[in-house]
Write a protein that holds these residues in place. Structure first.
Motif, PDB file in Angstrom:
ATOM      1  N   UNK A  38       0.859  -1.179   0.000  1.00 10.30           N
ATOM      2  CA  UNK A  38       0.000   0.000   0.000  1.00 10.30           C
ATOM      3  C   UNK A  38       0.897   1.231   0.000  1.00 10.30           C
ATOM      4  N   UNK A  39       0.537   2.228  -0.808  1.00  9.22           N
ATOM      5  CA  UNK A  39       1.364   3.419  -0.857  1.00  9.22           C
ATOM      6  C   UNK A  39       0.618   4.597  -1.440  1.00  9.22           C
ATOM      7  N   UNK A  40       1.337   5.690  -1.603  1.00  8.63           N
ATOM      8  CA  UNK A  40       0.775   6.884  -2.225  1.00  8.63           C
ATOM      9  C   UNK A  40       1.703   7.322  -3.355  1.00  8.63           C
ATOM     10  N   UNK A  41       1.142   8.021  -4.315  1.00  6.29           N
ATOM     11  CA  UNK A  41       1.937   8.507  -5.437  1.00  6.29           C
ATOM     12  C   UNK A  41       2.987   9.513  -4.965  1.00  6.29           C
ATOM     13  N   UNK A  42       2.672  10.249  -3.899  1.00  2.13           N
ATOM     14  CA  UNK A  42       3.579  11.301  -3.432  1.00  2.13           C
ATOM     15  C   UNK A  42       4.713  10.763  -2.566  1.00  2.13           C
TER      16      UNK A  42
END
Length: 367
Positions: A38-42
């Motif tokens: 799980x992650x974020x683009x930023x």
């Protein structure tokens, strides 16, 4: 049975680095294992995970505000969207276990795992745990911590999962030869006492200013310095300073080579730095970041109390401190050796393996 692991922890290197070290260890043990993060683009994970061959799915950032703010009113909607995305990721990979390293993306992962009945393993890097991992530890099958005494329910001390370059250096049977080789690679004198100065990839302007001003004192004492200034930052040196002995680089691509060359390291006391230095038996002059909730100071306190380094507040790092504490330490081989031994007594080389054991046990509990 093929192991299937959902990893949750992004945003900063403090979360992503141990996540990658643990995933790499599990992949070595289980070449056919499935991983999804799980992650974020930023976050850093958007670049680092694909570079290492790990897929990730984007989830909304879910900041947990400590006081009333606009984020508090946005929390319910963000949390619903985050948990939904995490639940889909669990289903997509058929996760046997969710492993969380804290940060904004961990909370949706913990909540989705709890609702789906998937075992949770938490790893906390700092000696003062964050909000996300305090929540996750309430439901975790296993809670691992980098530092003894971290106040989390059921905590097991595993140490920090470290990148393979650091563990390889820690296990090198001839560190003296490696030290000479590393200094030659970096253009340094193989025989002079060596101070490594770093403020991390972004640098630390106060460290740059103070150490640059003290360059003549350090060089007059026979010391050489390798100073990572941070990208976009510089170290102001007087015209007379020998730049072959006070070497400034914006960034050190091979930090293991820099560590191998050093007798003493001056820098921040993030959990990763403290864990790497103690695993390598390197004494540190720790200058905690003067923001946050005091976790960087806590990270270094036990090591320093045992004699494995020196702790100085950011505001108290000045030329007088360098002259009275750093220069004498570098000029005394016996004191350096004693500090190195004290640091090594805290070191954990196999944090990734210890955490992988807990992950395997949690995954096996579901079958």
């Amino acid at each position: 049975m093929t192991l299937s692991v959902l990893l949750a922890g992004g945003g900063t290197a403090g979360h992503v680095a141990p996540l990658l070290a643990t995933a790499d260890c599990l992949r070595r043990r289980h070449p056919d294992a499935r991983f999804l993060a799980l992650g974020t683009i930023a976050g850093l994970e958007a670049r680092l995970l694909p570079e290492r061959g790990y897929a990730f799915v984007e989830v909304p950032r879910v900041p947990l505000p400590r006081r009333p703010s606009a984020d508090l009113y946005r929390l319910p909607g963000r949390l619903r969207r985050g948990v939904t995305a995490a639940r889909h990721a669990i289903e997509q990979i058929g996760a046997d276990v969710v492993v969380g390293f804290g940060g904004y993306v961990a909370v949706p992962g913990y909540l989705a795992a709890r609702r789906a009945g998937v075992p949770i393993v938490v790893h906390e890097q700092n000696s003062l745990p964050g909000v996300a991992n305090r929540l996750g530890a309430r439901w975790a099958r296993s809670t691992a911590v980098a530092f003894p005494g971290t106040p989390l329910r059921g905590a097991v001390h595993t140490g920090m999962p470290l990148r393979s370059e650091i563990t390889a250096l820690a296990r090198d049977p001839d560190r003296a030869a490696r030290r000479r080789e590393a200094r030659a690679e970096l253009g340094l004198d193989p025989h002079r006492p060596t101070l490594l100065v770093t403020g991390g990839s972004l640098g630390a302007q106060r460290i740059n200013e103070v150490l640059g001003a003290c360059a003549p004192d350090l060089l007059d004492a026979g010391v050489q310095v390798l100073h990572a200034s941070g990208r976009g930052k510089d170290v102001a040196l007087d015209a007379g300073v020998d730049r072959t002995r006070y070497v400034v680089r914006p960034y050190l691509d091979a930090i293991d080579t820099a560590y191998a060359a050093a007798d003493l390291v001056l820098g921040r006391s993030g959990a990763g730095t403290v864990s790497e230095l103690t695993a390598l038996g390197l004494p540190g002059v720790y200058v905690p970041l003067p923001i946050g909730n005091g976790e960087q100071r806590r990270n270094a306190e036990s090591v320093v109390e045992a004699g494995g380094g020196v702790l100085v507040a950011d505001a108290e790092l000045d030329a007088a401190f360098v002259r009275s504490r750093v220069v004498p330490l570098l000029s005394d081989p016996g004191a350096l050796a004693a500090a190195a031994a004290a640091a090594a007594s805290f070191g954990v080389h196999d944090g990734a393996e210890r955490l992988a054991d807990l992950v395997e046990a949690a995954a096996g509990s579901r079958s």
